[in-house]
Motif scaffolding. Structure first.
Motif, PDB file in Angstrom:
ATOM      1  N   THR A 137      39.664  35.798  29.506  1.00  0.00           N
ATOM      2  CA  THR A 137      39.864  36.260  28.122  1.00  0.00           C
ATOM      3  C   THR A 137      39.263  35.253  27.149  1.00  0.00           C
ATOM      4  O   THR A 137      38.604  35.630  26.173  1.00  0.00           O
ATOM      5  CB  THR A 137      41.352  36.484  27.842  1.00  0.00           C
ATOM      6  OG1 THR A 137      41.843  37.493  28.740  1.00  0.00           O
ATOM      7  CG2 THR A 137      41.598  36.933  26.410  1.00  0.00           C
ATOM      8  N   HIS A 148      36.227  35.875  24.359  1.00  0.00           N
ATOM      9  CA  HIS A 148      36.287  35.490  22.951  1.00  0.00           C
ATOM     10  C   HIS A 148      35.176  34.515  22.582  1.00  0.00           C
ATOM     11  O   HIS A 148      34.589  34.619  21.510  1.00  0.00           O
ATOM     12  CB  HIS A 148      37.657  34.907  22.612  1.00  0.00           C
ATOM     13  CG  HIS A 148      38.748  35.922  22.667  1.00  0.00           C
ATOM     14  ND1 HIS A 148      40.049  35.612  22.906  1.00  0.00           N
ATOM     15  CD2 HIS A 148      38.728  37.272  22.526  1.00  0.00           C
ATOM     16  CE1 HIS A 148      40.795  36.708  22.896  1.00  0.00           C
ATOM     17  NE2 HIS A 148      40.000  37.728  22.685  1.00  0.00           N
ATOM     18  N   SER A 149      34.868  33.575  23.483  1.00  0.00           N
ATOM     19  CA  SER A 149      33.812  32.606  23.191  1.00  0.00           C
ATOM     20  C   SER A 149      32.431  33.274  23.103  1.00  0.00           C
ATOM     21  O   SER A 149      31.539  32.782  22.437  1.00  0.00           O
ATOM     22  CB  SER A 149      33.775  31.503  24.264  1.00  0.00           C
ATOM     23  OG  SER A 149      33.191  31.967  25.466  1.00  0.00           O
ATOM     24  N   THR A 158      35.043  41.291  21.721  1.00  0.00           N
ATOM     25  CA  THR A 158      36.422  41.609  21.356  1.00  0.00           C
ATOM     26  C   THR A 158      36.570  43.109  21.217  1.00  0.00           C
ATOM     27  O   THR A 158      35.581  43.843  21.107  1.00  0.00           O
ATOM     28  CB  THR A 158      36.808  40.952  20.015  1.00  0.00           C
ATOM     29  OG1 THR A 158      35.891  41.380  19.019  1.00  0.00           O
ATOM     30  CG2 THR A 158      36.789  39.436  20.120  1.00  0.00           C
TER      31      THR A 158
END
Length: 198
Positions: free
Chosen positions: A187, A191-192, A196
């Motif tokens: 997860t 996000h990095s 999303t």
């Protein structure tokens, strides 16, 4: 003056948890040779042999006495060349002397099992970089890249179960399972990479 007494075992557990978290953080680097930005985890996810292999856990444990077991490692990779983004799944098999593994690039050699179902992994040719996204654990092991879509990456990040079935040389299946919960690092990787939502 009072001294706080903390048991040594607790300190080791806390330090190993910190090491685990830091090793699975996402990283990014610019490949000098290709000018491509590569996004990966700092360290690949370790998969260990499942005790629920064909034949039951007692059979597996009995057959492994005195043998070095195989391990598997995997990690997502993002290749970004000036906004043209592609993904791959890096997989490395560090073979022991328990069971010879078939060529992992052969058809239907690897299957990933997640909460949402089973997927046969298809090998791909990764970009030729100055250095790989991950370093092989065993120089004599097998390493390959496999197709990875954003949808599959999201499924991996949401799945409690992450199992890799690998075809052995005798056509039996060797099951590998994640040694830790993989949802948090995957997860964080999503996000990095700016992935999303739906």
């Amino acid at each position: 003056m009072r001294h706080l007494s903390i048991p040594g075992g607790l300190i080791l557990v806390l330090l190993s948890a910190c090491a685990l978290q830091s090793s699975t953080k996402p990283v990014e680097y610019l490949d000098d040779r290709t000018a491509m930005t590569v996004g990966s985890l700092k360290e690949p996810i370790e998969l260990v042999p499942s005790l629920h292999q064909q034949g039951g856990s007692l059979h597996v444990l009995g057959s492994l006495v005195g043998k070095k077991v195989s391990f598997a490692y995997l990690g997502p990779v993002e290749w970004d060349r000036s906004g043209a983004i592609a993904y791959g799944l890096w997989i490395h098999i560090a073979p022991g002397n328990d069971r010879p593994i078939a060529d992992i690039r052969s058809p239907k050699a690897l299957t990933m099992i997640l909460d949402g179902g089973t997927r046969v992994l298809n090998p791909i040719d990764a970009p030729q970089l100055g250095r790989g996204a991950y370093q092989a654990v065993a120089s004599w092991g097998q390493t390959a890249y496999f197709e990875l879509t954003v949808e599959m990456l999201k499924q991996m990040a949401a799945s409690e179960k992450l199992q890799l079935d690998v075809r052995a040389a005798d056509d039996s299946i060797v099951n590998f399972v994640a040694s830790n919960d993989t949802r948090e690092p995957l997860t964080a990787y999503l996000h990095s990479r700016g992935i999303t939502g739906d």
